[in-house]
Scaffold this motif. Structure first.
Motif, PDB file in Angstrom:
ATOM      1  N   LYS A 175       0.820  -1.213   0.000  1.00 13.71           N
ATOM      2  CA  LYS A 175       0.000   0.000   0.000  1.00 13.71           C
ATOM      3  C   LYS A 175       0.863   1.276   0.000  1.00 13.71           C
ATOM      4  N   ALA A 176       0.331   2.348  -0.548  1.00 12.84           N
ATOM      5  CA  ALA A 176       1.021   3.644  -0.451  1.00 12.84           C
ATOM      6  C   ALA A 176       1.183   3.985   1.030  1.00 12.84           C
ATOM      7  N   GLN A 177       2.400   4.302   1.444  1.00 18.00           N
ATOM      8  CA  GLN A 177       2.705   4.508   2.861  1.00 18.00           C
ATOM      9  C   GLN A 177       2.766   6.004   3.196  1.00 18.00           C
ATOM     10  N   LYS A 178       2.035   6.361   4.264  1.00 18.75           N
ATOM     11  CA  LYS A 178       2.030   7.745   4.757  1.00 18.75           C
ATOM     12  C   LYS A 178       3.455   8.204   5.082  1.00 18.75           C
ATOM     13  N   LYS A 184       3.980  -1.847   5.474  1.00 19.31           N
ATOM     14  CA  LYS A 184       5.285  -2.215   6.026  1.00 19.31           C
ATOM     15  C   LYS A 184       6.247  -1.055   5.866  1.00 19.31           C
ATOM     16  N   GLY A 185       7.291  -1.095   6.648  1.00 14.17           N
ATOM     17  CA  GLY A 185       8.368  -0.136   6.469  1.00 14.17           C
ATOM     18  C   GLY A 185       9.047  -0.421   5.143  1.00 14.17           C
ATOM     19  N   LEU A 186       9.229   0.618   4.349  1.00 14.98           N
ATOM     20  CA  LEU A 186       9.796   0.425   3.012  1.00 14.98           C
ATOM     21  C   LEU A 186      11.287   0.720   2.988  1.00 14.98           C
ATOM     22  N   LEU A 187      11.986  -0.005   2.133  1.00 13.37           N
ATOM     23  CA  LEU A 187      13.363   0.350   1.804  1.00 13.37           C
ATOM     24  C   LEU A 187      13.349   0.952   0.404  1.00 13.37           C
ATOM     25  N   LEU A 188      13.673   2.239   0.336  1.00 10.53           N
ATOM     26  CA  LEU A 188      13.698   2.967  -0.941  1.00 10.53           C
ATOM     27  C   LEU A 188      15.137   3.221  -1.351  1.00 10.53           C
ATOM     28  N   HIS A 226      10.845   3.078   7.794  1.00  9.73           N
ATOM     29  CA  HIS A 226      11.214   3.300   6.402  1.00  9.73           C
ATOM     30  C   HIS A 226      12.671   3.745   6.322  1.00  9.73           C
ATOM     31  N   VAL A 227      13.371   3.267   5.304  1.00  7.58           N
ATOM     32  CA  VAL A 227      14.767   3.688   5.105  1.00  7.58           C
ATOM     33  C   VAL A 227      14.930   4.136   3.662  1.00  7.58           C
ATOM     34  N   VAL A 228      15.606   5.276   3.491  1.00  8.15           N
ATOM     35  CA  VAL A 228      15.909   5.774   2.152  1.00  8.15           C
ATOM     36  C   VAL A 228      17.426   5.776   1.979  1.00  8.15           C
ATOM     37  N   PRO A 272      13.062   1.943  17.375  1.00 10.08           N
ATOM     38  CA  PRO A 272      11.687   1.917  16.845  1.00 10.08           C
ATOM     39  C   PRO A 272      10.964   3.260  16.953  1.00 10.08           C
ATOM     40  N   SER A 273      11.536   4.232  17.682  1.00 11.42           N
ATOM     41  CA  SER A 273      10.874   5.540  17.764  1.00 11.42           C
ATOM     42  C   SER A 273      11.141   6.367  16.507  1.00 11.42           C
ATOM     43  N   ILE A 274      12.076   5.929  15.673  1.00 11.68           N
ATOM     44  CA  ILE A 274      12.385   6.681  14.449  1.00 11.68           C
ATOM     45  C   ILE A 274      11.657   6.059  13.265  1.00 11.68           C
ATOM     46  N   ASP A 275      10.802   6.871  12.635  1.00 17.27           N
ATOM     47  CA  ASP A 275       9.946   6.353  11.565  1.00 17.27           C
ATOM     48  C   ASP A 275      10.662   6.263  10.222  1.00 17.27           C
ATOM     49  N   VAL A 276      11.517   7.248   9.946  1.00 22.03           N
ATOM     50  CA  VAL A 276      12.197   7.281   8.642  1.00 22.03           C
ATOM     51  C   VAL A 276      13.670   7.624   8.839  1.00 22.03           C
ATOM     52  N   VAL A 277      14.539   6.826   8.228  1.00 16.03           N
ATOM     53  CA  VAL A 277      15.984   7.081   8.275  1.00 16.03           C
ATOM     54  C   VAL A 277      16.474   7.326   6.853  1.00 16.03           C
TER      55      VAL A 277
END
Lengths: 200, 200
Positions: free
Chosen positions: A193-196, B32-36, B159-161, B123-128
């Motif tokens: 799904k598209a993730q917020k 799910k947490g995405l890896l971009l 999520h990780v970019v 786990p408190s960090i949503d995006v790295v």
């Protein structure tokens, strides 16, 4: 090879590379408002456009955004950037397959373009993002020649960022920097799904 | 063809397209947490990474950035994002051709990686955002297997970019979404200086 020799070789290679980089930097001395295009079918075009706006705002530059397709629903980047002084103009009709009404789409596109033209004539605006405008040109909802004329006549120091698939070759020819974002793979194609915060 | 007929055909086409889009959206229900990954040689990779951070912050998510190459000098995006609560860790040694010292570069890279690992366990960090980490893997300044292990073991929703040229194929295989930013042209190659608010 000893570590010391390895380090020396690394240093020599890096000195050579630095000389090349310095030469290129010395050769690049022109200052001007840039036309940037992010096109192609991959994810990251609009996101990069908004990243540029974040960068500009962080330097205290004045930036304005026109969103030609998305933006009708809550977007994270809009929340943050509006809070930090960026003016948004959102066409807001959404995707063409949502409206299913060509005349309505065309009217909305032309209104967004009228607003864009004003931005492209305003020397107080340092950076203009025309997000997903390429589709409006492709559908002929706005006139390519008008777009080219407005870009050409804009204030000399104004930067413009254009995003969207299948950017017309005349805009690419006029642009200073063009990147094509190619999709290697996309989570959505694998049932995710598209993730917020990532996708919107 | 009359305008009315044209509109009807447009409507039918758009209804068909909407059905297809809706079907794809219905099929994509996994969260799910995405890896971009943003890789390739074109301009817009880091900018897109920072755009994603702006988007996440705009939704009230907690984001952290590690900059492996750039960031040693003033950056617009850092000004704005730090002001809005994003924590930055900057390796700060700059380009390898600036330091010309392999041992120093490697130590700095490993320190930045140690910090990155902590983020990937929090786990408190949503995006790295691991900006330009790919170069560190290519130079073998940090260990690929350690990177893969840390990405695999990270909190499920994080999520990780990852940005940078020549991303290792093992990271690409693990990633959910991968875009390759291909350079079509770049202003710098035509003698235009890096522009404040656009290039830095």
């Amino acid at each position: 090879m000893t570590d010391e020799k390895d380090n020396d070789r690394h240093k020599t290679r890096m000195q050579e590379q630095k000389a090349k980089v310095d030469e290129r930097i010395a050769a690049a001395q022109e200052d001007k408002g840039l036309l940037l295009v992010l096109t192609g079918n991959g994810k990251g075009k609009s996101t990069s456009g908004f990243g540029t706006i974040a960068r500009a705002v962080g330097h205290g530059l004045k930036a304005s955004v026109v969103q030609y397709v998305k933006g009708g629903w809550e977007c994270g980047e809009r929340n943050l950037l509006e809070k930090n002084g960026v003016e948004f103009h959102v066409m807001g009709t959404g995707f063409t397959w949502e409206t299913q009404d060509k005349d309505l789409d065309k009217l909305a596109a032309q209104a967004a373009w009228e607003h864009s033209k004003k931005l492209l004539q305003d020397p107080s605006i340092d950076v203009v993002l025309l997000d997903e405008i390429t589709y409006m040109v492709t559908y002929k909802y706005i006139d390519l020649d008008e777009v080219l004329a407005a870009l050409t006549a804009r204030p000399k120091d104004q930067h413009v960022v254009i995003t969207g698939r299948a950017c017309h070759r005349s805009i690419i020819e006029m642009a200073d920097t063009v990147s094509e974002v190619r999709p290697v793979k996309h989570a959505f194609d694998n049932g995710i799904k598209a993730q917020k915060g990532i996708d919107w």
